[in-house]
Scaffold this motif. Structure first.
Motif, short mmCIF file in Angstrom:
data_model
loop_
_atom_site.label_atom_id
_atom_site.label_comp_id
_atom_site.label_asym_id
_atom_site.label_seq_id
_atom_site.Cartn_x
_atom_site.Cartn_y
_atom_site.Cartn_z
N PHE A 1 0.83 -1.21 0.00
CA PHE A 1 0.00 0.00 0.00
C PHE A 1 0.86 1.26 0.00
CE2 PHE A 1 -1.27 3.22 3.18
CZ PHE A 1 -2.20 3.91 2.41
N ILE A 2 1.87 1.29 0.84
CA ILE A 2 2.74 2.47 0.94
C ILE A 2 3.45 2.72 -0.39
CG2 ILE A 2 4.82 3.39 2.04
CD1 ILE A 2 3.92 1.91 4.60
N PHE A 3 3.98 1.65 -1.00
CA PHE A 3 4.67 1.81 -2.28
C PHE A 3 3.71 2.30 -3.36
CE2 PHE A 3 6.38 0.49 -6.36
CZ PHE A 3 7.72 0.86 -6.26
N ALA A 4 2.52 1.72 -3.43
CA ALA A 4 1.55 2.09 -4.45
C ALA A 4 1.04 3.51 -4.27
CB ALA A 4 0.37 1.11 -4.45
N PHE A 5 1.06 4.01 -3.04
CA PHE A 5 0.60 5.37 -2.80
C PHE A 5 1.64 6.39 -3.27
CE2 PHE A 5 0.50 9.12 0.01
CZ PHE A 5 -0.74 9.63 -0.35
N PHE A 6 2.89 6.16 -2.95
CA PHE A 6 3.94 7.12 -3.29
C PHE A 6 4.46 6.93 -4.72
CE2 PHE A 6 4.17 7.31 1.37
CZ PHE A 6 4.10 8.69 1.55
N ILE A 7 4.31 5.73 -5.28
CA ILE A 7 4.72 5.45 -6.67
C ILE A 7 3.46 4.99 -7.41
CG2 ILE A 7 6.40 4.27 -8.14
CD1 ILE A 7 7.69 5.91 -5.95
N PRO A 8 2.58 5.92 -7.76
CA PRO A 8 1.22 5.52 -8.18
C PRO A 8 1.09 4.94 -9.58
CG PRO A 8 1.45 7.89 -8.27
CD PRO A 8 2.72 7.38 -7.68
N THR A 9 2.07 5.16 -10.48
CA THR A 9 1.94 4.70 -11.85
C THR A 9 3.07 3.77 -12.25
OG1 THR A 9 3.25 6.46 -12.88
CG2 THR A 9 0.93 6.96 -12.39
N MET A 10 2.88 3.10 -13.36
CA MET A 10 3.90 2.18 -13.86
C MET A 10 5.15 2.94 -14.30
SD MET A 10 3.28 -0.91 -16.63
CE MET A 10 1.58 -1.09 -16.08
N SER A 11 4.97 4.07 -14.95
CA SER A 11 6.11 4.86 -15.41
C SER A 11 6.91 5.42 -14.24
CB SER A 11 5.64 6.00 -16.30
OG SER A 11 5.11 5.51 -17.52
N ALA A 12 6.23 5.70 -13.12
CA ALA A 12 6.90 6.26 -11.95
C ALA A 12 7.85 5.26 -11.30
CB ALA A 12 5.87 6.73 -10.92
N MET A 13 7.80 3.98 -11.71
CA MET A 13 8.70 2.97 -11.17
C MET A 13 10.12 3.08 -11.73
SD MET A 13 6.12 -0.28 -11.46
CE MET A 13 7.34 -1.49 -10.90
N LYS A 14 10.33 3.98 -12.68
CA LYS A 14 11.60 4.07 -13.40
C LYS A 14 12.81 4.06 -12.47
CE LYS A 14 14.16 7.02 -16.61
NZ LYS A 14 14.11 8.24 -17.48
N ASN A 15 12.80 4.93 -11.46
CA ASN A 15 13.95 5.05 -10.57
C ASN A 15 14.10 3.88 -9.61
OD1 ASN A 15 14.64 7.56 -11.72
ND2 ASN A 15 13.27 8.65 -10.32
N TRP A 16 13.12 3.00 -9.57
CA TRP A 16 13.17 1.85 -8.68
C TRP A 16 13.61 0.57 -9.40
CZ3 TRP A 16 12.14 2.01 -3.43
CH2 TRP A 16 11.65 3.23 -2.95
N LEU A 17 13.68 0.63 -10.72
CA LEU A 17 13.95 -0.59 -11.48
C LEU A 17 15.39 -1.09 -11.31
CD1 LEU A 17 11.95 0.03 -14.78
CD2 LEU A 17 11.33 -1.39 -12.81
#
Length: 449
Positions: free
Chosen positions: A172-188
Motif C-alpha cells: 500500500f505504501i509503495f503504491a501510494f507514493f509510486i502511483p503509476t507504472m512509469s513512476a517505477m523508473k527510478n526503482w527498477l
C-alpha cells in the motif's frame, strides 16, 4: 490495419512532469482520458520492468507447481511449448495497440471497439480478476517470506496472517507514493539488483543441496485422476510464469514507435528474463525432486544467513515487482475517482488517492489472509481468465481486423487457436476448482499454512 499511427494520430496532448505533477492525458481519436502516463518510457525501461517483474518471488513456487506434476520429459516440453506460444501471442497482440491509426491504451478498449460492449465488460472482468488474484498471490508470498525469516530465529513464529498484513501495508505504501507504472523508473535498478542477488544465492544453495542429496525421486505421485488434473494445473502455472494479461497497458507507457519498442521489450523478457526463471524452475526440481516445496526456500538446508538473505531480498523485490501487475486496476480507479485536472499528489487528490489505495489493499489483504493457498491462486488465474486474454482474444482481434486481407491458412491458424485455447480454458479451470475444493476441505479459513 495501420500498425503505427502517423504523427497526427494518437498524440499525447499533455504529459505529466514528474511524480508530484502527474496530470491526466487525452489520446486523440479515441476519446480516452487517463490519470496515468502514456507514451514516455523507453523500451529498455519497459524491458527491465518485464525482466524483474517476471523474476519475482513467484518463481520460488513454480518448480512445485509445474515440474512435480509433469516430471522431466513433460515438464521441460511444457515450458518450451508454452514459452514460445505466449511469446508469439504477446508479439501478435502488440501490433493491435494501433488500429487504423487509433491508439488503444487498454485491452478492454480494443475488445469493446471491435466486438461491442459485452466483450468490453467481459475483458474487463477477465483482466481485473487475473490482476486481483495475482496481487493476492504476491501478498501471500510476501507473508511467507517474512515468516520464513522469523522461523530462522524462533521456534514459534507468528501466524502467517500477521506477516500477510505487514506485506499488504508495505504494498500500500509503495503504491501510494509510486502511483503509476512509469513512476517505477527510478526503482527498477534497485529491483534488478535485488532480483539477481536473490537468484544468485538461490542457485548456489540449490547446487549445494543437490550435490549432497544424490538419491532424489522424480516420480509423479497420486491417483490417475490426480495426475491428469494436476498436469492441467501445471499448464496453467506455466502460462502464469510467462505472461500477465496486461500487455497493452504496459505498451501504453512506451514512446513511439510503440509496436516496435514493445516487441523489443518482449525480446528481453523471453530471452534474458526467461533464462533466469526457467533456470530456477529446472534447477530446483533437479536439487529436490518431487519433494520440492510449494515455497522453495523451505527446502534450503542452510546456512542460515543464505535462507534469511534469499527471503529478505525476494520480499523487498516483490514490493516493486507486484506494482506492475496491479497498475491497470490503479489506473481505472485513479481515472474515475481523482480530480483529473490536478496532479495525483496535489492537495485536492492526496486524500482521495490515499483512500483508494487503502481500500484496495485492505480488501486484498483480508482475502489473502482468509485463503492463504498459493497454488490455488496461480492455477485459477492461469486458467479461467489468463488463457482467454493471452491466446483467444488476440486471435479474435486478428480475424476481425484482417478478415478481408489475411490468407486462408492464417485464418485457419487463428480459428484453431480460438477453439483449442477455449477448450484448454474449460479443462484447466475445472482442474483449478478441483484443487480449491480439496484445499477448502483440508484447511479452514485463516489457516496458518
Amino acid at each position: 490495419m495501420d500498425v503505427e499511427g502517423g504523427d497526427n494520430k494518437a498524440t499525447v496532448l499533455s504529459i505529466e512532469q514528474g511524480l508530484q505533477n502527474q496530470k491526466p492525458i487525452q489520446i486523440e481519436d479515441s476519446g480516452v482520458t487517463t490519470a496515468h502516463t502514456v507514451g514516455q518510457d523507453s523500451w529498455q525501461q519497459v524491458g527491465l520492468l518485464l525482466i524483474t517483474s517476471f523474476n519475482c518471488g513467484w518463481i520460488l513456487t513454480f518448480s512445485n507447481l509445474i515440474m512435480v506434476p509433469l516430471s522431466w520429459k513433460w515438464g521441460v516440453l511444457c515450458l518450451i511449448v508454452v514459452g514460445f506460444y505466449t511469446a508469439y501471442a504477446n508479439w501478435l497482440l502488440a501490433a493491435f495497440h494501433f488500429i487504423n491509426g487509433q491508439r488503444f491504451i487498454r485491452y478492454r478498449d480494443v475488445m469493446g471497439f471491435l466486438f461491442g460492449k459485452k466483450m468490453y465488460h467481459l475483458t474487463w472482468v477477465f483482466q481485473f480478476l487475473t490482476l486481483l488474484l495475482g496481487n493476492m498471490g504476491f501478498i501471500i508470498l510476501g507473508g511467507q517470506a517474512l515468516k520464513e525469516i522469523h522461523s530462522e530465529f524462533s521456534d514459534s513464529p507468528l501466524r502467517l496472517q500477521y506477516y500477510i498484513v505487514i506485506t499488504g501495508a508495505a504494498y500500500f505504501i509503495f503504491a501510494f507514493f509510486i502511483p503509476t507504472m512509469s513512476a517505477m523508473k527510478n526503482w527498477l535498478v534497485a529491483s534488478a539488483l535485488l532480483t539477481f542477488s536473490y537468484i544468485l544465492v538461490t542457485l548456489i544453495v540449490m547446487v549445494k543441496d543437490g550435490k549432497s542429496n544424490p538419491n532424489r525421486e522424480y516420480d509423479i505421485r497420486g491417483s490417475q485422476a490426480d495426475k491428469v488434473f494436476h498436469a492441467f494445473g501445471a499448464i496453467s502455472a506455466t502460462i502464469v510464469c510467462n505472461t500477465g494479461g496486461l500487455l497493452l497497458e504496459i505498451q501504453s507507457t512506451l514512446r513511439k514507435p510503440a509496436v516496435k519498442n514493445m516487441r523489443r521489450a518482449l525480446y528481453s523478457q523471453y530471452t534474458v528474463g526467461l533464462l533466469f526463471y526457467y533456470g530456477i524452475i529446472l534447477l530446483a526440481y533437479w536439487a529436490y525432486g518431487s519433494h520440492v516445496s510449494v515455497y522453495l526456500p523451505q527446502n534450503f538446508s542452510g546456512p542460515r544467513w543464505a535462507n534469511v538473505l534469499v527471503n529478505a531480498l525476494a520480499y523487498l523485490q516483490s514490493i516493486v515487482s507486484q506494482h506492475m501487475f496491479v497498475a491497470p486496476i490503479h489506473e481505472a480507479f485513479d481515472t474515475k475517482v481523482l480530480d483529473i485536472d490536478k496532479g495525483m499528489h496535489s492537495k485536492q487528490n492526496f486524500k482521495r488517492l490515499f483512500v483508494v489505495r487503502l481500500l484496495f489493499f485492505s480488501g486484498n489483504t483480508f482475502v489473502s489472509a482468509a485463503f492463504p493457498f498459493i497454488g490455488d491462486f496461480v492455477n485459477l488465474l492461469g486458467s479461467f481468465s489468463l488463457i482467454p486474454l493471452t491466446f483467444v482474444f488476440p486471435s479474435m482481434i486478428f480475424l476481425k481486423v484482417k478478415a478481408k486481407t489475411a490468407r486462408r491458412e492464417k485464418k485457419a491458424w487463428h480459428w484453431f487457436n480460438i477453439i483449442f485455447s477455449s477448450l484448454l480454458t474449460i479443462v484447466t479451470t475445472i482442474s483449478a476448482l478441483r484443487l480449491i475444493v480439496d484445499n477448502v476441505r483440508t484447511y479452514h479459513f485463516f489457516a496458518d499454512v
